[in-house]
Design an enzyme around this catalytic site. Structure first.
Site, PDB file in Angstrom:
ATOM      1  N   ASN A  53       0.816  -1.226   0.000  1.00 58.58           N
ATOM      2  CA  ASN A  53       0.000   0.000   0.000  1.00 58.58           C
ATOM      3  C   ASN A  53       0.844   1.268   0.000  1.00 58.58           C
ATOM      4  OD1 ASN A  53       0.844  -0.831   2.555  1.00 58.58           O
ATOM      5  ND2 ASN A  53      -0.790   0.265   3.607  1.00 58.58           N
ATOM      6  N   GLY A  75      -6.308   2.497  10.766  1.00 59.91           N
ATOM      7  CA  GLY A  75      -4.994   1.944  11.039  1.00 59.91           C
ATOM      8  C   GLY A  75      -4.399   2.401  12.354  1.00 59.91           C
ATOM      9  N   ASP A 113      -0.402  -5.686  12.297  1.00 60.16           N
ATOM     10  CA  ASP A 113      -1.018  -4.877  11.236  1.00 60.16           C
ATOM     11  C   ASP A 113      -0.579  -3.408  11.377  1.00 60.16           C
ATOM     12  OD1 ASP A 113      -2.366  -4.704   8.901  1.00 60.16           O
ATOM     13  OD2 ASP A 113      -4.373  -4.646   9.755  1.00 60.16           O
TER      14      ASP A 113
END
Lengths: 309, 417
Positions: free
Chosen positions: B96, B325, B306
């Site tokens: 990403n 996030g 993550d």
């Protein structure tokens, strides 16, 4: 108790029942004031209030502005359409720019839930939430309860149904919290597509049959379907919605008792209620509007008195 | 380099010295001696740390850094430093970035940029070109260049036929396909878990159904294609159940869970704190219990932090506008070690390597030294000062943790705080 437990009015969920009681007692006084020939008091001559409307509003904005002017506050108005927000300025920057002009209180309407809470953490002013997305619209719920109290003597123990688009409604949520704080029984009624799946966990009854709901209640608060917040059609047509969830005079007359009809406005006549219902003596829609000014005066007055301390 | 690690308790069930406190001598990057006491006869550099425990190097299967394109969020250099000081010797880095990592030159860029680092960086290539979910990226070419898996980071593949083709095509060369579990049409504009908290906050709900429907779909496709599927970051009780049943049918599927989804429920969002805005969203306590159970019985194969550093401009905004996030490398071990036994926490941080084709290095004489150094009993409140990442968007700030990494020894380098 003579002061609120909070420094901002961000939502009903942050208030306690004494706060509501205090707001109502203060509003009683201001209601008397606004019915005098001279409708103004000098209470807030040293307070400047910014009305920041990041979302369209007519009646709420006017009601707040009138409440502020009746209290002799200095008022500035701001709407997103004319602002730097369109140029990409952040909410905090926009508000801090306005506050640097020595503003004491911000009344804000915003399309995002929690925008008021967010602002209260990052700027130094008293914040009044005038509606944040589908979260809360606390002054509307206060004026609704105030109007029930005025019509029925008290809110405690009353059965109140909120009908319509609960999913997209900040009015519904604030009303649920306010009514529960005051000991009312609350039901929501609408098509399942417009009822949040877990709404029953807030301790409300859930009904999809309007006739059953109306037979149960003392007060029906009719909400507008908020097409502008929908990303998909939640029902096939307005016609079909009205067939199931519109209140008309024949339906009202067929009930066992005379119930009170409320509506936060703006009304879609012929959709959620017919004109003969909106204009009937059972409806207290215009009382709600008048009470809105008194209740908002009370809220602003009580919050401003904390600033001065 | 040569290093004598003094008095370290080995936590490695594959080591003959598991649970024993020993001295470990590392010479030229390899373990040359393990013994109760090693005399420092040759004036080796010595490492003595309080309550030192060592295990095989930890692995994180989903880390985002931002470089190239979003260096203001995180650079590869500081990202790898964060990984090392948080105890991770191996990280799979998501695609990403801008441009999206979707061809062999992009993979080569990441490999070159991390060359010589103590931490091994394993690129995850995009599954589709520019992660647009339309056409497959050059998977074979990327795998040859060093990609360990293929994933359009947190972008669900809406076209089921594309999942089918991806699994079939990658199956030709043993490629690992990742499919983000979310049915976008059901999610709609949802920004947090759909439940009582979303209802009372007026925030649009992202129902558990959206995740479960996508997993059910992908498992059907997997059964048909006989490919190799990894479902990243599951978050609901029913998802655990679906994968448990798929494994019972011997489907070639693995899955992971993000550490924050094990620690926080959606009730953490009552203050509209955007650091808790993560994807998949924080769910209910019932889901957390099921996820922990899934880790215990092996249904869930690995945990990931993550780790996703995001700059303040994308976090200090209205909740609806904030990006999804949280950072997590720094807090991962402390959070896991607070929930599980140290042995289990270490296992969860190491056993994902096999699935991603990454070599294991048990703590044995003759093995390459790829070791994490940590203190499992250090109890502290995680603060912004513990964040090494460039961006400070951690949902663990002010949370009590037990266990902290000192750093790593890997690729013949010692990196400690």
């Amino acid at each position: 108790m003579s002061e609120l437990s909070v420094n901002h009015l961000l939502g009903i969920k942050y208030l306690n029942s004494q706060d509501i009681q205090l707001i109502f007692e203060t509003a009683d006084h201001f209601k008397e004031v606004i019915n005098r020939p001279i409708k103004k008091v000098p209470s807030l001559r040293d307070i400047t209030i910014a009305n920041l409307f990041f979302e369209n509003s007519t009646r709420t904005r006017l009601s707040f502005e009138l409440a502020e002017k009746r209290l002799s506050a200095d008022v500035i108005n701001f709407s997103a359409a004319q602002s730097s927000v369109k140029k990409g300025e952040t909410l905090i920057d926009t508000v801090n720019n306005i506050l640097s002009m020595k503003v004491d209180m911000v009344v804000m309407r915003h399309p995002n839930p929690g925008a008021g809470v967010f602002l209260s953490k990052h700027v130094n002013a008293s914040i009044v939430n005038a509606g944040d997305g589908a979260h809360e619209h606390p002054t509307q719920a206060l004026l609704d309860s105030y109007s029930i109290r005025e019509r029925l003597g008290s809110v405690e123990g009353k059965n109140v149904v909120i009908v319509g688009d609960i999913l997209h409604s900040r009015v519904a949520l604030s009303n649920i919290f306010a009514l529960q704080l005051q000991g009312a029984n609350v039901m929501v009624c609408g098509p399942k597509t417009l009822l949040p799946k877990y709404i029953d966990k807030l301790g409300v009854k859930v009904e999809t049959d309007l006739r059953k709901a109306l037979n149960w209640c003392d007060v029906a608060n009719m909400l507008r379907v908020q097409n502008e917040r929908m990303d998909i059609s939640y029902f096939p047509s307005t016609r079909e919605y009205t067939q199931q969830y519109g209140v008309n005079k024949a339906l009202l007359d067929s009930l066992d008792k005379e119930i009170t009809i409320m509506h936060p406005g703006p009304i879609n006549r012929g959709v959620e209620i017919t004109s003969d219902v909106a204009d009937s003596k059972q409806a207290i829609i215009l009382d709600q509007v008048q009470n809105g000014v008194a209740v908002r005066m009370a809220v602003i007055y009580l919050l401003a008195s904390k600033i001065k301390h | 380099m040569t290093l004598l690690i003094k008095s370290a308790t080995i936590v490695d069930s594959k080591s003959d010295f598991h649970n024993q406190t020993v001295d470990i001598l590392i010479e030229d990057g390899k373990i040359s001696q393990i013994s109760e006491t090693i005399e420092n006869t040759k004036n080796y550099e010595e490492l003595t740390l309080e309550n030192l425990h060592v295990s095989q190097g930890w692995f994180d299967s989903s880390v985002s850094f931002g470089e190239p394109g979003y260096e203001d969020r995180e650079t590869i250099t500081n990202g790898l430093k964060t990984a090392a000081l948080s105890g991770f010797t191996d990280v799979a880095v998501n695609s990403n970035t801008d441009p999206v990592i979707d061809c062999n030159t992009d993979i080569s860029f990441l490999k070159a940029k991390s060359f010589g680092n103590a931490v091994n960086l394993y690129p995850v290539g995009a599954l589709t070109r520019n992660s647009e979910g339309v056409d497959l990226a050059e998977l074979y070419d990327m795998q040859n260049a060093g990609a360990v898996a293929f994933y359009d980071y947190q972008k669900p593949i809406s076209n089921p036929n594309l999942v089918k083709i991806a699994l079939q095509y990658a199956g030709n060369f043993g490629g690992l396909v990742l499919s983000f579990p979310q049915e976008s049409k059901i999610t709609g504009l949802g920004v947090m878990n759909e439940h009582i908290t979303s209802t009372s906050l007026g925030l649009k709900g992202n129902p558990a159904l959206a995740e479960e429907l996508q997993i059910a779909r992908d498992l059907f496709i997997l059964e048909y294609t006989e490919g190799k599927l990894h479902i990243p970051t599951i978050s609901t009780a029913k998802s655990v159940d679906l994968i448990r049943k798929a494994k019972a049918k011997n489907l070639n599927v693995t899955c992971s869970v993000a550490v924050h989804n094990l620690v926080f429920s959606d009730e953490s969002l009552v203050g509209f704190d955007t650091n808790f805005k993560v994807l998949p969203p924080l769910r209910t306590q019932e889901d957390i219990d099921a996820l922990i159970e899934g880790l215990k019985d092996g249904t869930i194969d690995m945990v990931t932090s993550d780790h996703n550093p995001l700059d303040i401009e994308h976090k200090k905004v209205e909740f609806d506008h904030a990006q999804y996030g949280t950072t997590g490398l720094e807090s991962a071990f402390g959070a896991l070690n607070s929930t599980f036994t140290t042995k289990k926490a270490v296992e969860l941080l190491t056993k994902g390597k096999d699935r991603f084709g990454i070599e294991n290095h048990p703590i044995k004489v003759g093995e390459t030294a790829c070791i994490t150094l940590f203190n499992p009993d250090d109890t502290y409140t995680f603060s912004s000062e513990d964040i090494i990442a460039t961006s400070k968007n951690s949902c663990f700030v002010d949370h009590k943790l037990k266990g902290k990494a000192y750093g790593i020894f890997a690729n013949n380098q010692l990196v400690i705080k």
